[in-house]
Design an enzyme around this catalytic site. Structure first.
Site, mmCIF file in Angstrom:
data_model
loop_
_atom_site.group_PDB
_atom_site.id
_atom_site.type_symbol
_atom_site.label_atom_id
_atom_site.label_comp_id
_atom_site.label_asym_id
_atom_site.label_seq_id
_atom_site.Cartn_x
_atom_site.Cartn_y
_atom_site.Cartn_z
ATOM 1 N N TYR A 142 0.857 -1.186 0.000
ATOM 2 C CA TYR A 142 0.000 0.000 0.000
ATOM 3 C C TYR A 142 0.889 1.230 0.000
ATOM 4 C CZ TYR A 142 -3.490 3.442 1.565
ATOM 5 O OH TYR A 142 -4.317 4.539 1.656
ATOM 6 N N ASP A 237 9.369 3.051 -0.428
ATOM 7 C CA ASP A 237 8.303 3.709 0.324
ATOM 8 C C ASP A 237 8.575 3.446 1.801
ATOM 9 O OD1 ASP A 237 4.649 3.712 0.287
ATOM 10 O OD2 ASP A 237 6.091 4.411 1.768
ATOM 11 N N LYS A 265 4.563 9.758 8.499
ATOM 12 C CA LYS A 265 4.373 9.257 9.855
ATOM 13 C C LYS A 265 5.390 9.818 10.867
ATOM 14 C CE LYS A 265 2.157 5.127 8.009
ATOM 15 N NZ LYS A 265 0.761 5.132 8.435
#
Ligand code: KE4
Length: 420
Positions: A142, A237, A265
């Protein structure tokens, strides 16, 4: 009816599914989501005043726990200087310099406001820099919700059983090629099927959106070699792994150098921050220097930068911190493996996942064999005992600096009582 249930009924009238992000809705595990009122260190307290031991940590940012004193002080101080200017500030420069100091090979970054935005921008840069259109991603990984990435994606799409999203045009999806995680032959096959057309391969260096699936030895190195062989860029990522797997993230931990890295994050410490970066020569394709346009009203926001700086300053070179967290994660993984029959527990660094299937779980197909209904029963069993896990099988447990040995023991004991 408790306050969370009442709030959920209200929320469903004005928010799709009652939430602002699908996985929060508890659809995969049943029951009304807990509406959180406050949090402190490794604990969250819901609207009914019930406190939970938190293993989600806002899906990764809370490596130092909720309300880290330095992060909170930095935010409060920044707020007193103004929330946003839409102009350059010193904190953005400090943040970029610090990130480049911490991540091996990183020379230049651009700040954005979410992991999705960082991925979307990095993909545009890869296409702009190479003049090629296709992107290879991995089923079950994802990378946020930009159109081209919602093809066989993980996280909430897997949870909802719809790895593809409606509303993504055939055109957008056509430029996304799919390979299998930990399967280099599937990557070579995509490259060979589209000679000269692949701009980049994007990969989670540790897949954490199909549950946690670490790279097999040689997988990341193999991706680097394939990208070099076929003239494509390698994009890591690191929205989850960045500054979590090591001060320098997966790049430091695995010693494989991507061409571009995406962050999120942890770099915001809980504030909305994303970033992408790479070599100076590549990044100078980005506007206003180069022809790849990308912009953002709140990019590099001074309050968010203050939070990110206060986080990263505590992480830089702090190996003892990482060793401490990882020792607890390894002990928790071993304890859960022993406590619950018929599960596979994958753990790397401070990330772990209990898969409700016999192992090993090394691929997306392995992960998909998990008994998600049994995971739901386990989730509710643990929630009833004040332990807040990811409300979906295909996510991660995030350990942080505030989790204690007592927390680990308590979690293992609670798991031993699970008979579902
Ligand atoms: P955001 O746009 O949600 O900030 O980041 C997207 C993203 C990109 N890359 C990776 C590897 C990610 O894990 C994410 C987002 N992670 C999910 C949790 N699996 C966020 C939680 C949610 O969607 O509510």
């Amino acid at each position: 009816m408790g306050k969370s249930e009442a709030l959920f009924e209200r929320a469903k009238k004005v928010l799709p599914g009652g939430v602002n992000s699908p996985v929060r809705a508890f659809n995969a595990v049943g029951g009304a989501p807990r509406f959180i009122a406050s949090a402190e260190r490794e604990f969250m307290t819901d609207a009914d005043g019930k406190t939970y031991l938190d293993y989600v940590g806002s899906w990764g940012p809370m490596l130092l726990g909720h309300r880290d004193p330095a992060v909170e002080a930095a935010v409060l101080e920044a707020v007193r200087g103004g929330l946003s200017f839409g102009a350059a500030t010193e904190r953005e420069v400090e943040m970029a310099e610090l990130m480049c100091r911490m991540v091996p090979g990183l020379e230049m970054v651009r700040m954005v406001n979410s992991g999705t935005e960082a991925v979307m921008s990095a993909l545009r840069l890869a296409r702009g820099a190479t003049g090629r259109d296709k992107i290879i991603k991995f089923t079950g990984c994802y990378h946020g919700h930009s159109d081209g990435m919602l093809v066989k994606a993980g996280s909430g799409l897997l949870t909802n059983g719809t790895p593809d999203s409606s509303g993504v045009t055939a055109g957008a999806a056509a430029d996304t090629l799919l390979a299998e995680y930990n399967d280099l032959a599937s990557v070579r096959a995509r490259f060979e099927a589209e000679p000269g057309a692949v701009a980049a391969v994007i990969v989670e260096p540790v897949a954490a959106n199909m549950g946690v699936v670490p790279p097999e030895p040689g997988f990341l190195e193999g991706l680097r070699a394939l990208c070099d062989e076929f003239g494509a860029l390698l994009i890591f990522d690191e929205v989850i792994t960045g500054f979590r797997l090591a001060p320098g993230g997966a790049v430091e931990r695995f010693g494989v150098r991507p061409d571009l890295t995406v962050f999120g994050k942890i770099i915001g410490g809980g504030m909305p921050v994303g970033a992408y970066g790479g070599s100076r020569s590549l990044m100078e394709h980005v506007s206003p220097v180069g022809p790849v346009y990308q912009a953002g009203t709140l990019s590099g926001n001074p309050v968010a930068m203050a939070a990110g700086l206060a986080m990263l300053w505590q992480l830089e070179g702090n190996r003892a911190l990482y060793e401490g967290i990882e020792a607890k994660a390894a002990r928790l993984a071993a304890g859960l493996r022993e406590a619950i029959p018929g599960v596979t527990v994958n753990q790397i660094g401070s990330l772990l996942c209990v898969f409700f299937t016999e192992g090993p779980v090394r691929t997306y197909a392995d992960a998909r064999r998990s008994d998600t209904a049994r995971y739901g029963r386990y989730f509710r069993h643990m929630l009833d005992r004040g332990i807040y896990l990811a409300p979906a099988q295909f996510e991660a447990m995030f350990l942080g600096a505030c989790h204690t040995d007592e927390d680990v023991d308590r979690t293992i004991e609670a798991a031993k009582a699970f008979r579902g």
